[in-house]
Write a protein that holds these residues in place. Structure first.
Motif, PDB file in Angstrom:
ATOM      1  N   ASN A   1      89.200  52.432 -22.792  1.00  0.00           N
ATOM      2  CA  ASN A   1      88.907  53.859 -22.716  1.00  0.00           C
ATOM      3  C   ASN A   1      90.036  54.620 -23.392  1.00  0.00           C
ATOM      4  O   ASN A   1      91.200  54.255 -23.280  1.00  0.00           O
TER       5      ASN A   1
ATOM      6  N   PHE B   1      86.820  58.928 -23.561  1.00  0.00           N
ATOM      7  CA  PHE B   1      85.720  58.171 -24.143  1.00  0.00           C
ATOM      8  C   PHE B   1      85.740  56.751 -23.597  1.00  0.00           C
ATOM      9  O   PHE B   1      86.756  56.067 -23.674  1.00  0.00           O
ATOM     10  N   SER B   2      84.624  56.320 -23.021  1.00  0.00           N
ATOM     11  CA  SER B   2      84.476  54.969 -22.507  1.00  0.00           C
ATOM     12  C   SER B   2      83.723  54.132 -23.534  1.00  0.00           C
ATOM     13  O   SER B   2      82.536  54.370 -23.783  1.00  0.00           O
ATOM     14  N   LYS B   3      84.409  53.174 -24.126  1.00  0.00           N
ATOM     15  CA  LYS B   3      83.761  52.303 -25.102  1.00  0.00           C
ATOM     16  C   LYS B   3      82.739  51.370 -24.448  1.00  0.00           C
ATOM     17  O   LYS B   3      81.762  50.985 -25.070  1.00  0.00           O
ATOM     18  N   ARG B   4      82.976  51.010 -23.195  1.00  0.00           N
ATOM     19  CA  ARG B   4      82.099  50.060 -22.510  1.00  0.00           C
ATOM     20  C   ARG B   4      80.661  50.563 -22.431  1.00  0.00           C
ATOM     21  O   ARG B   4      79.717  49.823 -22.609  1.00  0.00           O
TER      22      ARG B   4
ATOM     23  N   ASN C   1      79.760  53.721 -23.950  1.00  0.00           N
ATOM     24  CA  ASN C   1      79.594  54.741 -24.985  1.00  0.00           C
ATOM     25  C   ASN C   1      79.390  56.136 -24.378  1.00  0.00           C
ATOM     26  O   ASN C   1      78.538  56.902 -24.814  1.00  0.00           O
TER      27      ASN C   1
ATOM     28  N   ARG D   1      81.100  59.898 -22.964  1.00  0.00           N
ATOM     29  CA  ARG D   1      82.196  60.857 -23.092  1.00  0.00           C
ATOM     30  C   ARG D   1      82.252  61.708 -21.839  1.00  0.00           C
ATOM     31  O   ARG D   1      81.239  62.124 -21.288  1.00  0.00           O
TER      32      ARG D   1
END
Length: 116
Positions: A2, A15-18, A20, A22
């Protein structure tokens, strides 16, 4: 992983990449002295600032439905300008898929402001 980034108008974007997703944290209720170190009088950033989200710092088994099915609730601290500058906490609910624990639900907790 993140990521965090300060934005104009007293905001921090997470932003959480896991998943996607925001999230937007409003810093406008923070101490004015804190804000003047980061923003000008018009709410514009004085310089770019990127914070971070810590790895999991706490993990707890929870039976949300009181049905004997446990999830893991994992917490991650969100840092602003430095590590002790906590601007929120990511709360991740993990469920077992038969092979491993996977993200089932995620939210962001923020801290309230004292009124005096």
């Amino acid at each position: 992983m993140n990521l965090t980034k300060h934005k104009d108008n007293y905001k921090v974007e997470v932003f959480s990449k896991r998943n996607n997703a925001r999230y937007l944290i409003d810093l406008s209720l923070r101490d004015p002295e804190y804000l003047t170190g980061i923003y000008d009088t018009n709410g514009k950033l004085k310089e770019p600032i990127s914070g971070w989200v810590d790895p999991i710092s706490g993990i707890y088994p929870v039976d949300f439905g009181f049905d004997g099915v446990f999830y893991l609730l994992a917490y991650q601290q969100i840092a602003g300008t430095f590590h002790a500058d906590t601007v929120g906490t990511m709360q991740n609910r993990l469920k077992w898929n038969g092979y491993m624990f996977v993200l089932d639900y995620q939210d962001l907790a923020i801290y309230g402001a004292n009124d005096g």
